[in-house]
Structures are given as structure tokens and as C-alpha cells.
Design a protein around this motif. Structure first.
Motif, PDB file in Angstrom:
ATOM      1  N   THR A  39      34.060   6.977 -28.368  1.00 10.83           N
ATOM      2  CA  THR A  39      33.741   5.759 -27.621  1.00 10.83           C
ATOM      3  C   THR A  39      32.454   5.095 -28.103  1.00 10.83           C
ATOM      4  O   THR A  39      32.405   3.876 -28.315  1.00 10.83           O
ATOM      5  CB  THR A  39      33.644   6.067 -26.119  1.00 10.83           C
ATOM      6  N   THR A  40      31.402   5.875 -28.273  1.00 15.58           N
ATOM      7  CA  THR A  40      30.107   5.285 -28.659  1.00 15.58           C
ATOM      8  C   THR A  40      30.205   4.607 -30.014  1.00 15.58           C
ATOM      9  O   THR A  40      29.730   3.471 -30.185  1.00 15.58           O
ATOM     10  CB  THR A  40      29.018   6.368 -28.681  1.00 15.58           C
ATOM     11  N   GLU A  43      32.318   1.381 -29.789  1.00 15.06           N
ATOM     12  CA  GLU A  43      31.605   0.242 -29.206  1.00 15.06           C
ATOM     13  C   GLU A  43      30.660  -0.404 -30.210  1.00 15.06           C
ATOM     14  O   GLU A  43      30.455  -1.620 -30.188  1.00 15.06           O
ATOM     15  CB  GLU A  43      30.849   0.690 -27.962  1.00 15.06           C
ATOM     16  N   ARG A  44      30.104   0.400 -31.114  1.00 17.72           N
ATOM     17  CA  ARG A  44      29.192  -0.145 -32.117  1.00 17.72           C
ATOM     18  C   ARG A  44      29.926  -0.811 -33.277  1.00 17.72           C
ATOM     19  O   ARG A  44      29.351  -1.627 -33.997  1.00 17.72           O
ATOM     20  CB  ARG A  44      28.264   0.956 -32.623  1.00 17.72           C
ATOM     21  N   ALA A 174      24.841  15.977 -24.169  1.00 22.41           N
ATOM     22  CA  ALA A 174      24.701  14.523 -24.271  1.00 22.41           C
ATOM     23  C   ALA A 174      23.235  14.115 -24.215  1.00 22.41           C
ATOM     24  O   ALA A 174      22.778  13.266 -24.992  1.00 22.41           O
ATOM     25  CB  ALA A 174      25.497  13.844 -23.158  1.00 22.41           C
ATOM     26  N   ALA A 179      22.785  10.576 -25.674  1.00 22.77           N
ATOM     27  CA  ALA A 179      24.061   9.886 -25.451  1.00 22.77           C
ATOM     28  C   ALA A 179      24.335   9.758 -23.962  1.00 22.77           C
ATOM     29  O   ALA A 179      23.657  10.356 -23.125  1.00 22.77           O
ATOM     30  CB  ALA A 179      25.192  10.654 -26.130  1.00 22.77           C
ATOM     31  N   ALA A 180      25.374   8.980 -23.642  1.00 22.97           N
ATOM     32  CA  ALA A 180      25.767   8.786 -22.245  1.00 22.97           C
ATOM     33  C   ALA A 180      26.520  10.022 -21.756  1.00 22.97           C
ATOM     34  O   ALA A 180      27.603  10.340 -22.280  1.00 22.97           O
ATOM     35  CB  ALA A 180      26.647   7.547 -22.117  1.00 22.97           C
ATOM     36  N   ASN A 183      30.368   9.815 -21.003  1.00 18.26           N
ATOM     37  CA  ASN A 183      31.306   9.827 -22.126  1.00 18.26           C
ATOM     38  C   ASN A 183      31.645  11.256 -22.547  1.00 18.26           C
ATOM     39  O   ASN A 183      32.789  11.568 -22.881  1.00 18.26           O
ATOM     40  CB  ASN A 183      30.723   9.065 -23.317  1.00 18.26           C
ATOM     41  N   TRP A 184      30.637  12.130 -22.528  1.00 18.15           N
ATOM     42  CA  TRP A 184      30.871  13.517 -22.925  1.00 18.15           C
ATOM     43  C   TRP A 184      31.731  14.232 -21.888  1.00 18.15           C
ATOM     44  O   TRP A 184      32.605  15.015 -22.233  1.00 18.15           O
ATOM     45  CB  TRP A 184      29.531  14.235 -23.119  1.00 18.15           C
ATOM     46  N   ALA A 284      27.486  11.994 -33.170  1.00 17.45           N
ATOM     47  CA  ALA A 284      26.632  12.072 -31.976  1.00 17.45           C
ATOM     48  C   ALA A 284      25.181  11.812 -32.318  1.00 17.45           C
ATOM     49  O   ALA A 284      24.449  11.183 -31.549  1.00 17.45           O
ATOM     50  CB  ALA A 284      26.772  13.444 -31.322  1.00 17.45           C
ATOM     51  N   PRO A 287      24.960   7.405 -34.319  1.00 15.78           N
ATOM     52  CA  PRO A 287      26.094   6.472 -34.220  1.00 15.78           C
ATOM     53  C   PRO A 287      25.784   5.072 -34.756  1.00 15.78           C
ATOM     54  O   PRO A 287      26.639   4.468 -35.410  1.00 15.78           O
ATOM     55  CB  PRO A 287      26.417   6.456 -32.726  1.00 15.78           C
ATOM     56  N   GLN A 288      24.596   4.553 -34.483  1.00 17.35           N
ATOM     57  CA  GLN A 288      24.294   3.197 -34.933  1.00 17.35           C
ATOM     58  C   GLN A 288      24.163   3.138 -36.452  1.00 17.35           C
ATOM     59  O   GLN A 288      24.645   2.194 -37.096  1.00 17.35           O
ATOM     60  CB  GLN A 288      23.010   2.671 -34.281  1.00 17.35           C
TER      61      GLN A 288
END
Length: 308
Positions: A39-40, A43-44, A174, A179-180, A183-184, A284, A287-288
């Protein structure tokens, strides 16, 4: 994001379509994971691509079926046909990266594929040139025993207390990665199948896990790296996971041998990037950075000058 079920031959495949304005992109998780883990990164990537994440067969909310590379690639083709995706990019992590490479080998029209540390697992002495063969086999036997123990543990049903403890562990992990936590938790719960006895089991089940291990252990991607005719980026880890550190000498030798073998591949379609400071958990961890790397690589106007 909307989810739907695609029917691939006899196996239903769950997908999540993030939408997005640009080129379609299939985003594939690793072994034992599911689409929620992506998901992360999805989204990016969404600002530049229409991102579709997939539960591979035997994972998440997809159906069960034998793990054969041809059948799993057919699952992905069925997703593309159902959604009308004529030429998607394919990005995957670990097992998903292996599939991205195999897809690229078979689809020269693919606009680009990215494998995030998607090499087969360490399991043979020939992957460890430079180490004493007897020592290498001894250490590999210990490593196999660890994996066997993990597989046996994951095959056992979980009590409600064990599920609660694991969820707490997911939240802690997370936080470790910034991380959020939701999501985990969602990713763990997506592979959890409640039973009538108050206990739950994790997907993939023991039989598919065995098939997966056999398929990955016997896979040699070097022919694909030589054959591929669409742009393929292989992003490699340079550091151990915490769980790998007791076997540091093995993993360091494997990374060295893999790099040496890749250096012999004379194929302008293949680019290799060693991501400094990143482990197998790079999705993890970074991600960006990965989203930027993927976006730049897949851009039709980008210079193909990515270096190791």
C-alpha cells in the motif's frame, strides 16, 4: 481503494486498483505477503501510474492453486486482460521481483519491469564461491533448519492470544520503520483465516509454502537476465536483515557472487542498482526513494543511465 476478484482459469485472483493518471503498473508482493503490504509504495507511485496491486495465488484473498511459474504468470495475464491493460509495467519485491523478471523475459513489449531484491533464495554451495565448500554446506544446513522451523511454526494454528501478540508485534515493526501501523495490521489480518475452533491459520498454507520454496530454490534467473529485451531494473540489497545476521558470511558471499554473475551479463536492457544501506526489507525502509527510482526508470523520457 476498490477491490475486485479476477478469475484466472480455476483460481480467483484478488486485486486492488489504486487508479492514477499514467501508465498502468502491476505491483507484486513477496512470498507470505499480500497486496496490503504494498500500500505505501502504491500510494507513492500513484501520482505517475495507474497502480494495481495483486494477491498472488495462495495469498491474501486469492484462491489456492499449485505454484508453477507458468500458472502464476497466467494469473497476471488474466488480470491484464480483465482490466484491458495492453502493456503494463511490472514491479515486484522478492518473489514478486522474480515474477517481474520472468514477465519481462516473456513480454518484450513491456515498457519496463523492476525487481526489488528479487533473486532466488540462498540454498546451494555454488551460490557461495569463495567460501570453504565444507563450511558453506554446514552453514547452509543450519540455515535450512531455520527455514524449516519457521515453516513448521507458521503451519500451526494460532490461538486468539497468539494473534493478539503478533498484531502487537506488527505495530512495533511498523513504528521501527516509521510506517503506518494500520497498514501492517491490515496486511497480517489479510492472510489470517479464522477457524471454527477459535484458532486461526495463516496463508499460504503448508503445501503451497513447500511448493513455493521448491520453485524458488530451483529457479535460475541468469538466462532471463541475458534474454530480456524490455527495460529491466534489478535493485539489490547491500545489508542483512536482523534475522540474517547470524549467517552474515553466507549472505555477504551470496551478494558478492550474485554481483559477479550479473557483471558478466552483456545485455543493454538490464540495469543493476546496489541500494547502499538497504536490506531485503527495502520497501519498508525506503518507500519514497524506491518510488522515485521506479518512476524515473519507467519514464519514457528518462536517460537509461542507472549504474550499479
Amino acid at each position: 481503494m476498490p477491490e475486485s476478484i479476477i478469475h484466472s482459469r480455476t483460481v480467483p485472483i484478488a486485486i486492488r486498483d489504486f487508479g492514477g493518471p499514467g501508465q498502468p503498473l502491476l505491483l507484486l508482493h513477496g512470498a507470505g505477503g499480500n497486496l496490503a503490504q504494498m500500500t505505501t509504495l502504491a500510494e507513492r507511485l500513484r501520482p505517475t501510474h495507474r497502480v494495481i496491486t495483486v494477491d498472488l495465488r495462495g495469498h491474501g484473498r486469492s484462491g489456492d492453486g499449485p505454484w508453477r511459474w507458468d500458472d502464476v504468470l497466467a494469473d497476471l495475464a488474466a488480470v491484464c486482460d480483465h482490466l484491458g491493460l495492453t502493456s503494463p509495467a511490472v514491479v515486484g519485491v522478492s518473489l514478486g521481483g522474480m515474477l517481474a523478471t520472468l514477465w519481462a523475459q516473456r513480454h518484450p513489449e513491456c515498457p519496463g519491469a523492476v525487481s526489488l531484491d528479487g533473486n532466488p533464495p540462498l540454498n546451494r554451495p555454488d551460490q557461495l564461491a569463495g567460501l570453504d565448500p565444507e563450511q558453506a554446506e554446514t552453514e547452509l544446513a543450519k540455515l535450512r533448519a531455520v527455514f524449516d522451523g519457521m515453516a513448521a511454526m507458521l503451519a500451526e494454528p494460532l490461538t486468539a492470544e497468539q494473534v493478539a501478540a503478533t498484531l502487537a508485534g506488527q505495530r512495533a515493526m511498523a513504528q521501527r520503520y516509521g510506517a503506518a501501523p494500520d497498514n501492517w495490521v491490515a496486511a497480517f489480518e489479510r492472510n489470517l483465516v479464522p477457524g471454527d475452533d477459535g484458532r486461526s491459520r495463516l496463508r499460504p498454507g503448508p503445501e503451497l509454502t513447500r511448493q513455493l520454496r521448491d520453485a524458488m530454490d530451483s529457479l535460475d534467473l541468469m538466462p532471463a537476465y541475458r534474454d530480456v529485451r524490455c527495460p529491466l531494473l534489478l535493485v539489490l540489497a547491500t545489508e542483512d536483515l536482523p534475522e540474517q545476521q547470524p549467517f552474515h558470511s553466507l549472505y555477504e558471499a551470496y551478494r558478492t557472487v550474485t554481483a559477479e554473475r550479473l557483471a558478466t551479463v552483456n545485455n543493454p536492457s538490464l540495469r543493476v542498482r546496489h541500494l547502499a544501506g538497504a536490506s531485503h526489507a527495502m520497501v519498508a525502509e525506503r518507500p519514497q526513494e524506491l518510488a522515485t527510482l521506479i518512476t524515473n526508470f519507467l519514464s519514457p523520457h528518462a536517460a537509461r543511465g542507472i549504474q550499479a
